[in-house]
Design an enzyme around this catalytic site. Structure first.
Site, PDB file in Angstrom:
ATOM      1  N   ASP A 124       0.855  -1.183   0.000  1.00  0.00           N
ATOM      2  CA  ASP A 124       0.000   0.000   0.000  1.00  0.00           C
ATOM      3  C   ASP A 124       0.890   1.232   0.000  1.00  0.00           C
ATOM      4  O   ASP A 124       1.835   1.329   0.798  1.00  0.00           O
ATOM      5  CB  ASP A 124      -0.912   0.014   1.230  1.00  0.00           C
ATOM      6  CG  ASP A 124      -1.833   1.222   1.244  1.00  0.00           C
ATOM      7  OD1 ASP A 124      -2.536   1.432   0.241  1.00  0.00           O
ATOM      8  OD2 ASP A 124      -1.832   1.946   2.256  1.00  0.00           O
ATOM      9  N   GLU A 144      -1.567  -1.100  -5.842  1.00  0.00           N
ATOM     10  CA  GLU A 144      -2.695  -0.343  -6.358  1.00  0.00           C
ATOM     11  C   GLU A 144      -2.288   0.397  -7.626  1.00  0.00           C
ATOM     12  O   GLU A 144      -1.169   0.923  -7.711  1.00  0.00           O
ATOM     13  CB  GLU A 144      -3.189   0.658  -5.315  1.00  0.00           C
ATOM     14  CG  GLU A 144      -4.145   0.079  -4.299  1.00  0.00           C
ATOM     15  CD  GLU A 144      -4.723   1.151  -3.406  1.00  0.00           C
ATOM     16  OE1 GLU A 144      -5.947   1.330  -3.387  1.00  0.00           O
ATOM     17  OE2 GLU A 144      -3.937   1.814  -2.712  1.00  0.00           O
ATOM     18  N   ASP A 155      -2.817   1.587   7.013  1.00  0.00           N
ATOM     19  CA  ASP A 155      -2.087   1.213   5.796  1.00  0.00           C
ATOM     20  C   ASP A 155      -1.821  -0.292   5.735  1.00  0.00           C
ATOM     21  O   ASP A 155      -1.845  -0.885   4.655  1.00  0.00           O
ATOM     22  CB  ASP A 155      -0.766   1.985   5.724  1.00  0.00           C
ATOM     23  CG  ASP A 155      -0.992   3.483   5.563  1.00  0.00           C
ATOM     24  OD1 ASP A 155      -2.006   3.863   4.957  1.00  0.00           O
ATOM     25  OD2 ASP A 155      -0.148   4.274   6.034  1.00  0.00           O
TER      26      ASP A 155
END
Length: 343
Positions: free
Chosen positions: A161, A245, A326
């Site tokens: 992340d 991501e 996170d």
């Protein structure tokens, strides 16, 4: 010479299109009669300029949002040229490299080239700090034994992340702890840039001070690349699949005053390094959709929160699950990547 040919060919193409409405097809050789000094430089370097200009036109017609090809500036353009191997005109030596027209140039060869690698092309570039680099493109036959056999065993998967401070948080709970090289050098860089702003533009002192500013930027860039290379190498060696991501870093840098932090992290550079290093080792970089609610979803029960402000750094769920925001997102990214792989 390469910059001159590029600008001259672009100008002639534009003039011809205005007059006839047709695309002018020309080569660098056509300009050597009028500009005899072009014969002094490597002809293949000029030929590559023609290819670059044609590619710029193709990119513009395929994706107009890129913009029409622009003229190259003497002071702001990238100082580089590319040439190709023909009849042994490029040769790598122990303490140097042989280049067309330039002859043997002293160089620090930082890597041993394996046998069976053949030189295809080289790009010579001068940095703003005045240093010269030669990037060499090799071609070779890939050995299937170099790729690790990943079949018949459980894949090792890790989720990442993105974090504004520290670069990344991993699904195993660890954090990257990126040193923020630009922030560390910002005070010195500001001082050197203030000195540059007081110098008369174009003077000798201006050029000297401009080189000092370029050296500051170059040091930060080298520190950042070194950190990313080491981190991506470690991840590619330890894991079969890395899940991240698919973020729009350019948009993030323009919002919420995050510009310096996003640029300093170099997260996009890290993903590029991870991609080719994983591919070389038979691994895979899986990108999860940017609209996937990785931060709002509970990694234990799967419930999604409707509202989760950025100021809330600890994720608390109704099921009793408590974890770092996170880390929770990284676990969800890992789970989503596994789902995508199984599908």
């Amino acid at each position: 010479s390469c910059r001159f040919i590029y600008n001259q060919m672009l100008s002639d193409k534009m003039e011809e299109y205005k007059k006839t409405g047709k695309m002018l097809k020309t080569t660098p050789a056509a300009y050597k009669k009028e500009f005899s000094w072009l014969k002094e430089v490597d002809s293949l370097a000029l030929a590559n300029v023609q290819l670059h200009l044609e590619r710029a036109y193709r990119n513009f017609f395929e994706r107009p949002e890129i913009g029409f090809p622009k003229f190259k500036s003497k002071h702001h353009s990238r100082n580089a040229y590319t040439t190709n191997l023909v009849n042994g005109n490029i040769r790598l030596l122990e303490n140097g490299i042989k280049l067309p027209k330039a002859g043997v140039v002293k160089a620090k060869i930082h890597r041993q080239i394996p046998e069976g690698f053949g030189i295809k092309a080289v790009t010579v570039r001068r940095q703003p700090s005045g240093k010269y680099y030669v990037s060499i493109l090799f071609e070779y036959c890939a050995d299937e034994n170099q790729v690790r056999d990943r079949e018949g065993r459980e894949l090792k998967v890790i989720g990442i992340d993105y974090a504004m401070h520290g670069l990344a948080v991993f699904s195993d709970g660890s954090k990257c702890e990126y040193p923020d090289y630009y922030r560390r050098s910002e005070k010195r860089l500001n001082r050197e840039q203030r000195k540059l702003s007081r110098c008369k533009c174009g003077s000798s002192n201006y050029r000297k001070q401009k080189k000092k500013v370029a050296l500051c930027h170059e040091k930060v860039k080298n520190q950042r690349r070194d950190f990313h290379h080491k981190l991506s190498r470690k991840l590619a060696d330890e894991y079969d699949v890395v899940a991240v991501e698919d973020l729009n870093m350019k948009a993030m840098s323009r919002s919420l005053n995050f510009g310096k932090s996003v640029a300093d992290n170099g997260y996009g550079m890290l993903l590029n390094m991870l991609s080719y290093k994983l591919e070389d080792r038979g691994g895979q970089l899986v990108k999860v959709d940017r609209f996937f609610p990785s931060s709002k979803r509970c990694s234990k029960c799967g419930k999604v929160k409707q509202v989760l402000p950025l100021s809330e750094r600890v994720y608390r769920c109704e099921c009793g699950y408590i974890n770092d925001r996170d880390v929770n997102a990284a676990i969800n990214i890992r789970k989503e990547a596994l789902r995508l792989l199984s599908a």
